[in-house]
Design a protein around this motif. Sequence first.
Motif, short mmCIF file in Angstrom:
data_model
loop_
_atom_site.label_atom_id
_atom_site.label_comp_id
_atom_site.label_asym_id
_atom_site.label_seq_id
_atom_site.Cartn_x
_atom_site.Cartn_y
_atom_site.Cartn_z
N ALA B 27 -6.24 -4.08 26.57
CA ALA B 27 -5.05 -3.18 26.67
C ALA B 27 -5.14 -1.41 26.50
O ALA B 27 -6.13 -1.40 25.66
CB ALA B 27 -3.98 -3.72 25.80
N PHE B 34 -8.71 4.48 22.36
CA PHE B 34 -9.69 3.64 23.04
C PHE B 34 -10.63 4.35 23.99
O PHE B 34 -11.66 4.06 24.28
CB PHE B 34 -8.93 2.76 23.90
N GLY B 106 -0.70 9.34 22.17
CA GLY B 106 -0.88 8.36 21.44
C GLY B 106 0.33 7.69 21.04
O GLY B 106 1.35 8.09 21.02
N LYS B 174 0.35 13.23 3.03
CA LYS B 174 -1.15 12.93 3.31
C LYS B 174 -1.93 14.14 2.92
O LYS B 174 -1.46 15.27 3.20
CB LYS B 174 -0.85 12.54 4.98
N TYR B 182 -7.01 13.05 10.25
CA TYR B 182 -6.60 11.87 9.65
C TYR B 182 -6.31 11.78 8.29
O TYR B 182 -6.96 12.89 7.61
CB TYR B 182 -7.81 10.83 9.87
#
Lengths: 164, 263
Positions: B27, B34, B106, B174, B182
């Motif tokens: 997918a 990906f 995303g 974060k 990230y």
Amino acid sequence: MPQVTLTVNGKSHTVEVEGRTLLVELLREKLGLTGTHVGCDTSQCGACTVHLNGTSVKSCTTLALQADGGVVTTIEGLAAADGTLHPMQEAFREHHALQCGFCTPGMVMSAVDLVNSNPQGLSESDIRHGLEGNLCRCTGYHNIVKAVAAAWPVMHGKETVAAE
Amino acid sequence: MYDFAYEKPTALAAAVASLAGDMDAKALAGGQTFIPVLKQRLNKPTTVVDLAALGLVGITVTADSVTIGAMTTHGEVALSAAVQKAIPALANLASMIGDWQVRHRGTIGGSLANNDPSACYPSAVLALGATIVTDRRSIAADDYFQGMFTTALEQGEIITKVIFPIPQKAAYQKFRNPASRYAMVGVFVAKTAAGVRVAVTGAAQGGVFRHAAFEAALSANFSPDAIAGIATSADDLNSDIHASAEYRAHLIGVMAKRAVAGT
Ligand SMILES: Cc1cc2nc3c(=O)[nH]c(=O)nc-3n(C[C@H](O)[C@H](O)[C@H](O)COP(=O)(O)OP(=O)(O)OC[C@H]3O[C@@H](n4cnc5c(N)ncnc54)[C@H](O)[C@@H]3O)c2cc1C
Ligand code: FES
Ligand code: FES
């Protein structure tokens, strides 16, 4: 081979591609639009930024087939037909927001989207955070931030580009 | 990148059939994870099944839940006035993922299917006790995450939406890796009628986890002071060039206190 039909800078194109063809490869290699640069090819630097259906995307991280039926604007599509620069390009020139120029097409495309998306205004910090997806190895960003701040009122019809 | 066939089905059943009929079909959502993986030739799919035309986009808010379609982008969640009102912490988390270009493509479904140990969304899903809905069933957050890059999803199973119960209060803090953006450590704290849930991402080798000691202390007294004296063990935490396990253990406490203070 699969075909992609898309509008690039106002002109419709139908192009044969492979499944794996990236949008940036379609633009540079099939359409000859080499203004869109490839800096890292690992989704980090933003040099390949174009607008797909009105928003900034990394064209090295988008398949050409994902853009099928879409509307793409590249750096070549910003200036007017008579060569008059887009207000963001004019502001980059005025404020010395580029040195080697490698990051500039992607930086300008991101900046145009950022200003369009923020009609309520942009602080210096909004501009710095808003351009996080674009790396520049030359300018230290300071003049880029100044240029974007200067382009905002022009793009929102509030004034014309003025020299410092 | 190896070449592959590309399909963009317009019905969920067709997408499920394409993925079920071929073990090597994969997918594609926003492609922000990906496509880089394909470029590195870490994956060699025969067919890439683009989920973009299945109508899996959209946000619905009711009195007690926020439902987000799997193909909804991080940018759409960040800018949604309805999410900002119902669960501001969730909109805030989405607004801190990557950069604008990444947020424009995303998706929440892609992030959860991938379950990167440093990804942001898994912490919100686990702390809020969300439900992941797929083409074939509903999976509770507590059963869904099964270690780094591993989930309860079966081969070819497609996430269609995620249902978040609305908490009394919640916040995400974060500590970003300044280069990749990230989470080096991310902590999501949620105060619900059933108690407090705390989920930590970015820190552990096994991916996102719940912090039982913080949850018990905060359920008794929801204030940063309640967890100030609780040390987090560095066992099973990641050590890499960015941070040692001990530093990450320390950051978990700091981020959790900031999250509680910020609710
Ligand atoms: C520069 C950069 C910075 C980033 N920073 C962050 C960050 O700070 N925090 C963060 O959390 N993430 C970050 N990301 C990752 C980003 O959030 C990705 O968008 C996300 O991890 C994957 O979503 P996608 O929609 O792009 O999925 P894709 O890349 O298309 O797919 C990822 C995987 O999920 C599978 N998949 C996708 N959708 C589904 C579905 N609906 N059902 C089943 N399987 C599915 C695919 O088969 C694939 O294996 C960053 C990425 C980049 C490039
Ligand atoms: S070339 Fe696309 S992000 Fe660097
Ligand atoms: S002007 Fe040289 S990289 Fe930005």
